[in-house]
Each structure stands twice: as structure tokens, then as C-alpha cells.
Design an enzyme around this catalytic site. Sequence first.
Site, PDB file in Angstrom:
ATOM      1  N   ASN A  50      -4.123   0.796   5.593  1.00  0.00           N
ATOM      2  CA  ASN A  50      -3.581   1.478   4.407  1.00  0.00           C
ATOM      3  C   ASN A  50      -2.384   0.680   3.878  1.00  0.00           C
ATOM      4  O   ASN A  50      -1.582   0.182   4.654  1.00  0.00           O
ATOM      5  CB  ASN A  50      -3.153   2.890   4.769  1.00  0.00           C
ATOM      6  CG  ASN A  50      -4.197   3.597   5.616  1.00  0.00           C
ATOM      7  OD1 ASN A  50      -4.501   3.154   6.706  1.00  0.00           O
ATOM      8  ND2 ASN A  50      -4.746   4.665   5.117  1.00  0.00           N
ATOM      9  N   GLU A  66     -10.298   5.484   9.060  1.00  0.00           N
ATOM     10  CA  GLU A  66      -9.482   6.682   9.270  1.00  0.00           C
ATOM     11  C   GLU A  66     -10.401   7.831   9.626  1.00  0.00           C
ATOM     12  O   GLU A  66     -11.418   8.032   8.959  1.00  0.00           O
ATOM     13  CB  GLU A  66      -8.820   7.130   7.963  1.00  0.00           C
ATOM     14  CG  GLU A  66      -7.759   6.283   7.432  1.00  0.00           C
ATOM     15  CD  GLU A  66      -7.349   6.801   6.035  1.00  0.00           C
ATOM     16  OE1 GLU A  66      -7.748   7.915   5.634  1.00  0.00           O
ATOM     17  OE2 GLU A  66      -6.638   6.052   5.361  1.00  0.00           O
ATOM     18  N   HIS A 102      -6.980   2.503  -2.953  1.00  0.00           N
ATOM     19  CA  HIS A 102      -6.065   1.425  -2.584  1.00  0.00           C
ATOM     20  C   HIS A 102      -6.195   0.209  -3.492  1.00  0.00           C
ATOM     21  O   HIS A 102      -6.542  -0.880  -3.022  1.00  0.00           O
ATOM     22  CB  HIS A 102      -6.332   0.975  -1.140  1.00  0.00           C
ATOM     23  CG  HIS A 102      -6.153   2.047  -0.105  1.00  0.00           C
ATOM     24  ND1 HIS A 102      -6.626   1.926   1.189  1.00  0.00           N
ATOM     25  CD2 HIS A 102      -5.529   3.248  -0.162  1.00  0.00           C
ATOM     26  CE1 HIS A 102      -6.300   2.998   1.881  1.00  0.00           C
ATOM     27  NE2 HIS A 102      -5.647   3.826   1.088  1.00  0.00           N
TER      28      HIS A 102
HETATM   29  P1  FAE Z   1       2.227   3.365  -7.486  1.00  0.00           P
HETATM   30  O1  FAE Z   1       2.698   4.078  -6.265  1.00  0.00           O
HETATM   31  O2  FAE Z   1       0.874   3.550  -7.971  1.00  0.00           O
HETATM   32  O3  FAE Z   1       3.321   3.592  -8.609  1.00  0.00           O
HETATM   33  C1  FAE Z   1       3.157   3.128  -9.927  1.00  0.00           C
HETATM   34  C2  FAE Z   1       3.807   4.117 -10.883  1.00  0.00           C
HETATM   35  O4  FAE Z   1       3.885   3.526 -12.178  1.00  0.00           O
HETATM   36  C3  FAE Z   1       3.035   5.424 -11.048  1.00  0.00           C
HETATM   37  O5  FAE Z   1       3.913   6.512 -10.862  1.00  0.00           O
HETATM   38  C4  FAE Z   1       2.525   5.360 -12.490  1.00  0.00           C
HETATM   39  O6  FAE Z   1       2.417   6.632 -13.104  1.00  0.00           O
HETATM   40  C5  FAE Z   1       3.561   4.501 -13.160  1.00  0.00           C
HETATM   41  N1  FAE Z   1       3.078   3.774 -14.339  1.00  0.00           N
HETATM   42  C6  FAE Z   1       1.917   3.102 -14.483  1.00  0.00           C
HETATM   43  N2  FAE Z   1       1.833   2.515 -15.693  1.00  0.00           N
HETATM   44  C7  FAE Z   1       3.020   2.823 -16.350  1.00  0.00           C
HETATM   45  C8  FAE Z   1       3.539   2.508 -17.636  1.00  0.00           C
HETATM   46  N3  FAE Z   1       2.858   1.729 -18.498  1.00  0.00           N
HETATM   47  N4  FAE Z   1       4.749   3.014 -17.975  1.00  0.00           N
HETATM   48  C9  FAE Z   1       5.442   3.797 -17.104  1.00  0.00           C
HETATM   49  N5  FAE Z   1       4.978   4.121 -15.864  1.00  0.00           N
HETATM   50  C10 FAE Z   1       3.791   3.629 -15.494  1.00  0.00           C
HETATM   51  O7  FAE Z   1       2.362   1.754  -7.210  1.00  0.00           O
HETATM   52  N6  FAE Z   1      -1.741   4.344   1.004  1.00  0.00           N
HETATM   53  C11 FAE Z   1      -1.318   4.337   2.297  1.00  0.00           C
HETATM   54  O8  FAE Z   1      -0.702   3.362   2.738  1.00  0.00           O
HETATM   55  N7  FAE Z   1      -1.570   5.411   3.110  1.00  0.00           N
HETATM   56  C12 FAE Z   1      -2.263   6.501   2.691  1.00  0.00           C
HETATM   57  O9  FAE Z   1      -2.439   7.469   3.443  1.00  0.00           O
HETATM   58  C13 FAE Z   1      -2.746   6.504   1.348  1.00  0.00           C
HETATM   59  N8  FAE Z   1      -3.500   7.535   0.886  1.00  0.00           N
HETATM   60  C14 FAE Z   1      -3.846   7.569  -0.444  1.00  0.00           C
HETATM   61  C15 FAE Z   1      -4.528   8.686  -0.946  1.00  0.00           C
HETATM   62  C16 FAE Z   1      -4.805   8.769  -2.304  1.00  0.00           C
HETATM   63  C17 FAE Z   1      -5.557   9.958  -2.833  1.00  0.00           C
HETATM   64  C18 FAE Z   1      -4.397   7.732  -3.182  1.00  0.00           C
HETATM   65  C19 FAE Z   1      -4.667   7.813  -4.662  1.00  0.00           C
HETATM   66  C20 FAE Z   1      -3.737   6.617  -2.686  1.00  0.00           C
HETATM   67  C21 FAE Z   1      -3.464   6.521  -1.323  1.00  0.00           C
HETATM   68  N9  FAE Z   1      -2.786   5.427  -0.804  1.00  0.00           N
HETATM   69  C22 FAE Z   1      -2.417   5.406   0.515  1.00  0.00           C
HETATM   70  C23 FAE Z   1      -2.434   4.268  -1.652  1.00  0.00           C
HETATM   71  C24 FAE Z   1      -0.947   4.224  -2.023  1.00  0.00           C
HETATM   72  O10 FAE Z   1      -0.530   5.469  -2.534  1.00  0.00           O
HETATM   73  C25 FAE Z   1      -0.741   3.090  -3.058  1.00  0.00           C
HETATM   74  O11 FAE Z   1      -1.139   1.880  -2.455  1.00  0.00           O
HETATM   75  C26 FAE Z   1       0.702   2.986  -3.519  1.00  0.00           C
HETATM   76  O12 FAE Z   1       1.151   4.171  -4.111  1.00  0.00           O
HETATM   77  C27 FAE Z   1       0.883   1.822  -4.495  1.00  0.00           C
HETATM   78  O13 FAE Z   1       2.268   1.618  -4.685  1.00  0.00           O
HETATM   79  P2  FAE Z   1       2.800   0.853  -5.964  1.00  0.00           P
HETATM   80  O14 FAE Z   1       4.276   0.778  -5.871  1.00  0.00           O
HETATM   81  O15 FAE Z   1       2.053  -0.426  -6.126  1.00  0.00           O
END
Ligand code: FAE
Length: 547
Positions: free
Chosen positions: A526, A403, A488
Site C-alpha cells: 500500500n 490484503e 492506488h
Molecule cells: P491524495 O491523497 O489523493 O490528495 C490529493 C488531493 O488533491 C485530494 O484531496 C484532491 O481532492 C486534491 N485535488 C486534486 N486536484 C485538485 C485541484 N485541481 N485543485 C485543488 N485540489 C485538488 O494524493 N493507501 C495505503 O497506503 N493504505 C491503504 O489502506 C489505502 N487504502 C485506500 C482505500 C481507498 C478506498 C482509496 C481510494 C485509496 C486507498 N489508499 C491506501 C491509497 C492512498 O489513499 C493514496 O495513495 C494517497 O492518498 C495518495 O496521496 P497523495 O498525496 O498522492
Amino acid sequence: MSDNTPDINGPKGISRRGFIAGTGSILGVAALAGRAPAAWAGAAPAPAPIADGARVPALVIGTGYGGSVAALRLAQAGVDVHMIEMGMAWDTPGPDGKIFCNTREPDYRSYWLRTRTKAPLNYFLGFPIDRNIPRHTGILDAEEFGGITVYQGRGVGGGSLVNGGMAVTPKRENFGAVLPSVNADEMYGVYYPRANAGLGVGTIDPAWFDSTACYQYARVGRKHAQRSGFPFVFVPDVYDWDYMKQEAAGTVTRSALAGEILYGNNHGKKSLQQTYLAQARATGRVAISPLHKVTSVAPAAGGGYAVVIEQLGTTGDVTATKTVTADRVFFAAGSVGTSKLLVMLKATGALPNLNDEVGRGWGDNGNVMCGRANHMWDPTGALQSAIPCCGIDNWAAGGAFAEVAPLPTGIETYASFYLSITNNPHRARFSWNAATGKVDLDWQASWKQPSIDMAKTIFDKINAKEGTIYRTDLFGVYKIWGDHLTYHPLGGAVLNKATDNYGRLTAYPGLYVIDGSLIPGNTSVNPFVTITALAERNIEKIIATDL
Ligand code: FAE
């Protein structure tokens, strides 16, 4: 106010059943601000969060991509859903009138339960930039394991609150390595299009890209990539491109152009709060309890599963412990959250029959960062959109997709900055540490070397061609590579290994995994579009056959 302004719990939008069911976030911000937040003045009282002893048909742990897809589709199929989210609701302005704080001015809202920021890019001109902050249930978690820091979003919307919104579908020829047990025809014919539509993905207007000051840095990135013979690609994003044009024109409040990203965007970005979760709310069948953390899931005596939940205050203190019963439980706590829960539950005897694949197959999507120092006659611009829009594709030849990322410092830096996704072969394992009562991850810091080598296939060549060098002042004192982190996390409950081919934990009927932990460590781009598309595929099957 833009259409994208978070209004998830606005007075007009509260459904009869109540969507956001927690109040802790509101009380916390009010306490810090010393007054009731304006957004709540006159609003209907927030409904009570999930009650101790409640029984629910479907409980979803986490409100990120996988959890939001599951909740929406289950609700549309007529199932009442309760989502449990450890982070805050992020629906209430702070004392400055904004919900989210700026990347340049991190405050109590920025980090999850830290007293000092831990910025991914933690040095500038060789000086450390981290600062002290009050301990608070902030939006970005920098979770530290032995060999790697894993950044994750915390709050209603999960990673969509903090990410760059880059919404990339992997090239079809790479898909076999991403999800080997999944039918690619179905994914590219049905589920990727469904995910892209649901997320509101769009691509920058190329003519505007060529003319706007805020993407000068990206045009410099394109020029350098092309002069070295690398394919340059535009990358779709969920940011509202029309809103960004208006930001540049000065007709709306700036967000991407004001350096907002890592700690949330107050305008312009279509996070899950504006897309899947808004649609879920509209069904009237989905409730969410923010500041509630699941700590145990075990078979219940009378059928279904007993779920233990801690209610948190905004300093992380446990204010109540509740036990509820759910007929079905969807693990959507993210790769790290779901893996940690499952490994702990298997090891401590709550779910002893989970198979031995649980905890394995975790990867960092090969993330590695670096900067290049450009010549003084090649400025990258003082005004940089915080939303990346393009990349350099050297996956086939060198195992790297980079990127072209912003450095939205507000001053001219003459730097080009990149986040590379590389084909790093290493996979780590989560395991239960009985001595500490925690889950460890055995990732080794040295495992980033293949990622560095792959990224160098791009940047060594560009530096040689341009007569430039790497920046050494962004990650420490004379340190070139940002090789200590990932944005990621993927894997830990891999599809067709820890689960069946649709995310079922087969030893326990009614338990499912539906997030990034299903993906074995790398998506070649991503990850969130693939996480969303896979969740769409799996929940469709589960609804058709299990309900
Ligand atoms: P996620 O979105 O992490 O959701 C999990 C949720 O579960 C969170 O809200 C937690 O707080 C919650 N949680 C965890 N444990 C517990 C528990 N015990 N009880 C209750 N709640 C809980 O999971 N990806 C892209 O494709 N493009 C991008 O541009 C990109 N940029 C990024 C930039 C940053 C700074 C970061 C940190 C990540 C980025 N990502 C990007 C990665 C992407 O946000 C990530 O892959 C997804 O959010 C993962 O999705 P999930 O549904 O697996």
C-alpha cells in the site's frame, strides 16, 4: 468523544490566521439539512477563503499526504502556506449529527458529483447494490478513464479520509524497484521512520487479534494462508487500536466496527486531519481553502506564478474564479490530479517547457480484488472490523501481496475477501485531448491480466488446498475478478524523469511535484507511507537549498 474525533475547526482550535478558510461546505450541508449545523453554533465565523488577487509565498495544490507534509515543513521553516483543496472541509456534521456517512448507507456525502453510487464492490449475491444519491461534492471520487476507474479521496485530508489506513513500509529488498533513483539508506534510516511517526502508525495487539470476534475473518485468512505455506504478516495501520478495543467492548461509539471506512470514519482513524494537518494548523502559518480547484498555473509577469482557481458550490457549480500569485507552487493533487494538470498546462501553452516525461509512467499498483467462498463450517463472522490488519506475502515467488480485507455487511457471508497488490508491468500515459478539452489515460482493461495471474498464484493454491472456489457474485453476474479499478494510482510525473531527483520541475524554478505522481507505478505494498516518506525527503532538500 474520542481524541480522534475530527475537531479541525472547532472553536478552541481556530488560529488567529484562520486554518480552514472556506465556507462552501458548511453552507452546502446546512442547505441540505435545512438548518445550521450544530458544530458551528456559537463558533467564530469562518475566515474568508483565499481572495482574488492575493499574493502568497507558497501555494500547495491538494491536501493529501504530499501536500500535508509540504505545508507542515514549509510552515515550520517560517514560510506562510496556502493550501487549495477542491473537496470539502469535512469538519461539520450532517443532519444525522455525523460528519461522514456509513458504507452501508451511502447518502449525498458519499460520492464526488455523481447521481448514483459506484461502489468498488458493486454486487452482492449477484444483485447490483448501487443506489441513486443527490449530486454533491462528496468524499469519494470514482474517476472513470477508458480502461479503469480510479478511486480517490476528495476533501481536506485527501485519500486519508477514505482509505483503510494500512500503513506499510515496503521490504527493503524491493525498494530499488520502487524508487530506483533514491538512496535506500536515507529512506530506511531517516524518512520512513519520520513518516511513520508523523502518521501515527501502530500495529494490532496480537493477543487481541487472536481473541476478538471482529477479526475472525482475518484469522480465517491466516489459517488458509498458512495451510498453503504462504507467509502471513500483520500490517500496521493508522487506526487507533485502543479505540477499536473499546469499540469491541461497547464503551465508545463504533466506527471501524460499524462498517465505516470508504466514505470516512467518524472516530478512531488518524487521518491527516488529526496528524500532519493538525500540526500544520498549530504553526499558525497554514491556511486552507476547501471547495477551491486549481485550473491553471503559469509564469506571472512580475515573477512567481499566476494560479487560476475556481471556487465550487456543493453541486459542483463554479461560484467564483480567482487569480492569485504564488512565489512557489507545490503540485500535490495526487497522481491523477497532478498529472492531469501538468499535461494540460504543457499542451495548452501555460507551461510549454515541461519535459516530455510529464504524463508518463502511470500504474495502478497492480490492484485486483477477489473473494473466495468458504465452507459452511468456516464462517468469517457477521461482525467484521472495516480496518484490515494483515496480509499474505507472495511478492518474491508470485508477484502478489494480498490484503485480507473485510466484507463488513453485518451478516455472515462465509466469504474471504482480498485486495491484492501485484507486480503488474504495464504503465499508462496521460495525454491532452484537444477535441474534448480533457486529459485521457491510455490504460487498457486487458492490462489487468498479469495482476490476475499473479493473484492466482495465491488463491488457486488456497482453493485447491481448502477445497473451495472463487466467489462469482461480488463484481457482477458470474464475475470473479474486481479488475476494473484501482485504489492506488501512482506516477504520471515520475521522480528523476519528469522532475529532478527531488521533485523540482526544473524548467520552472519554484514549481515542484510532491505527491504520488512521483512514484513510477508500483510500491509493492500500500502506497501512502512511501508517498509521505518521499515527501519528507524532498521537502527537506528543497527547504535547505531553494528557500
Ligand atoms: P491524495 O491523497 O489523493 O490528495 C490529493 C488531493 O488533491 C485530494 O484531496 C484532491 O481532492 C486534491 N485535488 C486534486 N486536484 C485538485 C485541484 N485541481 N485543485 C485543488 N485540489 C485538488 O494524493 N493507501 C495505503 O497506503 N493504505 C491503504 O489502506 C489505502 N487504502 C485506500 C482505500 C481507498 C478506498 C482509496 C481510494 C485509496 C486507498 N489508499 C491506501 C491509497 C492512498 O489513499 C493514496 O495513495 C494517497 O492518498 C495518495 O496521496 P497523495 O498525496 O498522492
